[in-house]
Design a protein around this motif. Structure first.
Motif, mmCIF file in Angstrom:
data_model
loop_
_atom_site.group_PDB
_atom_site.id
_atom_site.type_symbol
_atom_site.label_atom_id
_atom_site.label_comp_id
_atom_site.label_asym_id
_atom_site.label_seq_id
_atom_site.Cartn_x
_atom_site.Cartn_y
_atom_site.Cartn_z
ATOM 1 N N ALA A 90 -8.490 -4.145 -6.441
ATOM 2 C CA ALA A 90 -9.155 -5.033 -6.372
ATOM 3 C C ALA A 90 -7.710 -6.055 -6.928
ATOM 4 O O ALA A 90 -9.047 -6.350 -7.892
ATOM 5 N N GLY A 91 -7.033 -6.459 -6.235
ATOM 6 C CA GLY A 91 -6.253 -7.661 -6.733
ATOM 7 C C GLY A 91 -5.740 -6.796 -8.015
ATOM 8 O O GLY A 91 -5.296 -7.484 -9.004
ATOM 9 N N PHE A 92 -5.575 -5.516 -8.083
ATOM 10 C CA PHE A 92 -5.064 -5.171 -9.175
ATOM 11 C C PHE A 92 -3.094 -4.920 -9.214
ATOM 12 O O PHE A 92 -2.850 -3.984 -8.468
ATOM 13 N N MET A 93 -2.545 -5.487 -9.723
ATOM 14 C CA MET A 93 -1.408 -5.774 -9.783
ATOM 15 C C MET A 93 0.003 -4.155 -10.314
ATOM 16 O O MET A 93 0.551 -4.647 -10.698
ATOM 17 N N LYS A 94 -1.373 -3.181 -10.834
ATOM 18 C CA LYS A 94 -0.360 -2.141 -11.143
ATOM 19 C C LYS A 94 -0.137 -0.852 -10.930
ATOM 20 O O LYS A 94 -1.133 -0.661 -9.872
ATOM 21 N N ILE A 95 0.736 -0.429 -10.463
ATOM 22 C CA ILE A 95 1.028 0.689 -9.771
ATOM 23 C C ILE A 95 0.483 1.961 -11.086
ATOM 24 O O ILE A 95 0.951 2.956 -11.914
ATOM 25 N N LEU A 96 -0.368 2.604 -10.323
ATOM 26 C CA LEU A 96 -0.977 4.273 -10.956
ATOM 27 C C LEU A 96 -0.150 4.980 -11.030
ATOM 28 O O LEU A 96 0.674 5.368 -9.698
ATOM 29 N N SER A 97 0.340 5.769 -12.231
ATOM 30 C CA SER A 97 0.870 7.242 -11.768
ATOM 31 C C SER A 97 -0.014 8.496 -10.856
ATOM 32 O O SER A 97 -1.210 8.228 -10.679
ATOM 33 N N TYR A 98 0.677 9.810 -10.746
ATOM 34 C CA TYR A 98 0.480 10.387 -9.966
ATOM 35 C C TYR A 98 -0.413 11.501 -10.891
ATOM 36 O O TYR A 98 -1.635 11.768 -10.803
ATOM 37 N N SER A 99 0.109 11.350 -12.908
ATOM 38 C CA SER A 99 -0.724 11.639 -13.457
ATOM 39 C C SER A 99 -2.107 10.972 -13.826
ATOM 40 O O SER A 99 -3.469 12.035 -13.530
ATOM 41 N N PHE A 100 -1.912 9.827 -13.901
ATOM 42 C CA PHE A 100 -3.228 9.026 -13.442
ATOM 43 C C PHE A 100 -4.495 9.418 -12.334
ATOM 44 O O PHE A 100 -5.212 9.636 -12.809
ATOM 45 N N ILE A 101 -3.837 9.285 -11.324
ATOM 46 C CA ILE A 101 -4.763 9.637 -9.903
ATOM 47 C C ILE A 101 -4.896 11.177 -10.177
ATOM 48 O O ILE A 101 -6.138 11.935 -9.562
ATOM 49 N N ARG A 102 -4.534 12.793 -10.459
ATOM 50 C CA ARG A 102 -4.360 13.186 -10.666
ATOM 51 C C ARG A 102 -5.699 13.504 -11.308
ATOM 52 O O ARG A 102 -6.613 14.770 -11.137
ATOM 53 N N LYS A 103 -5.562 12.799 -12.616
ATOM 54 C CA LYS A 103 -6.109 13.526 -14.356
ATOM 55 C C LYS A 103 -8.112 12.602 -13.653
ATOM 56 O O LYS A 103 -9.045 13.377 -13.867
ATOM 57 N N PHE A 104 -8.155 11.798 -12.551
ATOM 58 C CA PHE A 104 -8.847 10.839 -12.869
ATOM 59 C C PHE A 104 -9.960 12.122 -11.735
ATOM 60 O O PHE A 104 -11.097 12.232 -11.781
ATOM 61 N N SER A 105 -9.302 12.593 -10.276
ATOM 62 C CA SER A 105 -9.775 13.522 -9.440
ATOM 63 C C SER A 105 -10.745 13.009 -8.252
ATOM 64 O O SER A 105 -11.222 13.787 -7.695
ATOM 65 N N LYS A 106 -10.828 11.238 -8.519
ATOM 66 C CA LYS A 106 -11.839 11.432 -7.696
ATOM 67 C C LYS A 106 -11.289 10.417 -6.932
ATOM 68 O O LYS A 106 -10.243 9.658 -7.170
ATOM 69 N N PRO A 107 -11.800 9.869 -5.993
ATOM 70 C CA PRO A 107 -10.590 8.491 -4.659
ATOM 71 C C PRO A 107 -11.081 8.012 -5.322
ATOM 72 O O PRO A 107 -11.615 6.926 -5.931
ATOM 73 N N ILE A 108 -9.271 6.920 -4.563
ATOM 74 C CA ILE A 108 -9.142 5.463 -5.240
ATOM 75 C C ILE A 108 -8.643 4.915 -3.936
ATOM 76 O O ILE A 108 -8.202 5.403 -2.830
ATOM 77 N N LEU A 109 -9.822 3.774 -4.008
ATOM 78 C CA LEU A 109 -8.901 3.254 -2.887
ATOM 79 C C LEU A 109 -8.223 1.428 -3.223
ATOM 80 O O LEU A 109 -8.563 1.200 -4.301
ATOM 81 N N ASN A 110 -7.873 0.817 -2.288
ATOM 82 C CA ASN A 110 -6.468 -0.258 -2.489
ATOM 83 C C ASN A 110 -7.401 -1.313 -1.679
ATOM 84 O O ASN A 110 -7.057 -0.692 -0.412
ATOM 85 N N ILE A 111 -6.880 -2.275 -2.003
ATOM 86 C CA ILE A 111 -6.454 -3.377 -0.397
ATOM 87 C C ILE A 111 -5.591 -4.262 -0.493
ATOM 88 O O ILE A 111 -5.226 -4.336 -1.837
ATOM 89 N N HIS A 112 -4.941 -4.692 0.775
ATOM 90 C CA HIS A 112 -3.440 -4.763 0.748
ATOM 91 C C HIS A 112 -3.751 -5.886 1.715
ATOM 92 O O HIS A 112 -3.873 -5.832 2.735
ATOM 93 N N PRO A 113 -2.398 -7.356 0.741
ATOM 94 C CA PRO A 113 -3.217 -8.146 1.535
ATOM 95 C C PRO A 113 -2.156 -8.074 3.013
ATOM 96 O O PRO A 113 -0.933 -9.265 3.218
ATOM 97 N N SER A 114 -1.894 -7.542 3.865
ATOM 98 C CA SER A 114 -0.558 -7.394 5.023
ATOM 99 C C SER A 114 -1.544 -5.634 6.387
ATOM 100 O O SER A 114 -2.032 -5.386 5.628
ATOM 101 N N LEU A 115 -0.581 -5.931 7.319
ATOM 102 C CA LEU A 115 -1.042 -4.486 8.302
ATOM 103 C C LEU A 115 -0.346 -4.082 8.321
ATOM 104 O O LEU A 115 0.753 -3.379 8.773
#
Ligand code: GRF
Length: 192
Positions: A90-115
Motif C-alpha cells: 500500500a504505497g510501497f515504492m520498492k519492487i520486490l524480487s522474484y526470490s522474495f515472492i517465491r520464498k514468501f509463498s503466500k499471495p501478494i496484492l498491490n494498489i496502483h494509481p492507474s487503470l
C-alpha cells in the motif's frame, strides 16, 4: 471459498504517508470485515504510516533499506513469524524480487494509481493528463515478477475534467484507492 473461519491475517508494506494503510485499518476494525491487519513493515523508518499503526496497536517495523536483499531478508523473517494469509502493498515504492515472492509463498496484492495495464510504474497522473485521457483510476492487482502486471482484482475509474491537474487528479484517484482496496482484498480472499 472454504468454510470461513474467523478473519484472515494480513500484513501491509508501506513507504510513507500511509493513507491507504489508514483506510485499510479503519475498514478492518468493522465487525463485517473479513480480514485483520497484524503486521506493518516500512522500508522507510520515518514513514507516518508506522505511527498510525502504533496508535492502532498493530505490530510494526521500519527497516532501513540498506539494500534490496537486506530489506527482503529482514522482512521475510518477520513475515514468517506470523500466520499470514496475504501481504498487501500500500504505497510501497520498492519492487520486490522474484526470490522474495517465491520464498514468501503466500499471495501478494498491490494498489496502483492507474487503470492498468495503462501506465505501469511512476508518474501515472502526468501520463494520463499528457495523453488527454478521458478517465483515470486505480487498480488492485496480484503481484508477480513483472512490475504492475499481475492479474487485476478490481478497478475503478474516475472522469478527468478539463480543469484537472496532477494534484487534483491524485486526490480524486486516492479517494478511489481507499474505496477499492478493502473491497478488492475481500473479493480476493473469498475467491481462495
Ligand atoms: C498511492 O497513490 C499508491 O497507489 C501509490 O503511492 C500512493 C501512496 O499513498 N503507489 P499512501 O502512502 O497510501 O498515502
Amino acid at each position: 471459498m472454504e468454510k470461513y473461519l474467523g478473519k484472515k491475517n494480513i500484513a501491509i508494506f508501506i513507504s510513507g504517508r500511509g493513507s491507504n494503510l489508514k483506510s485499510l485499518i479503519k475498514y478492518s476494525k468493522k465487525k463485517k470485515s473479513l480480514f485483520k491487519i497484524i503486521l506493518v513493515i516500512s522500508n522507510n523508518t520515518k514513514a507516518d504510516g508506522l505511527k498510525y499503526a502504533t496508535k492502532s496497536n498493530i505490530k510494526n517495523f521500519g527497516i532501513k533499506y540498506r539494500s534490496k536483499s537486506y530489506f527482503e531478508n529482514r522482512s521475510l523473517k518477520l513475515l514468517k513469524q506470523q500466520n499470514l494469509d496475504l501481504l498487501c502493498l500500500a504505497g510501497f515504492m520498492k519492487i520486490l524480487s522474484y526470490s522474495f515472492i517465491r520464498k514468501f509463498s503466500k499471495p501478494i496484492l498491490n494498489i496502483h494509481p492507474s487503470l492498468l495495464p495503462k501506465y505501469k510504474g511512476l508518474n501515472t497522473h502526468l501520463k494520463a493528463l499528457r495523453n488527454n485521457d478521458k478517465f483515470a483510476g486505480a487498480s488492485v492487482h496480484k503481484v508477480n515478477q513483472k512490475l504492475d502486471s499481475g492479474k487485476i482484482i478490481l478497478q475503478k475509474k474516475v472522469k478527468i475534467l478539463k480543469k484537472d491537474n496532477i494534484k487534483s487528479l491524485e486526490k480524486k484517484v486516492l479517494k478511489i484507492e481507499h474505496e477499492i482496496y478493502p473491497k478488492a482484498i475481500e473479493k480476493f480472499l473469498t475467491s481462495l
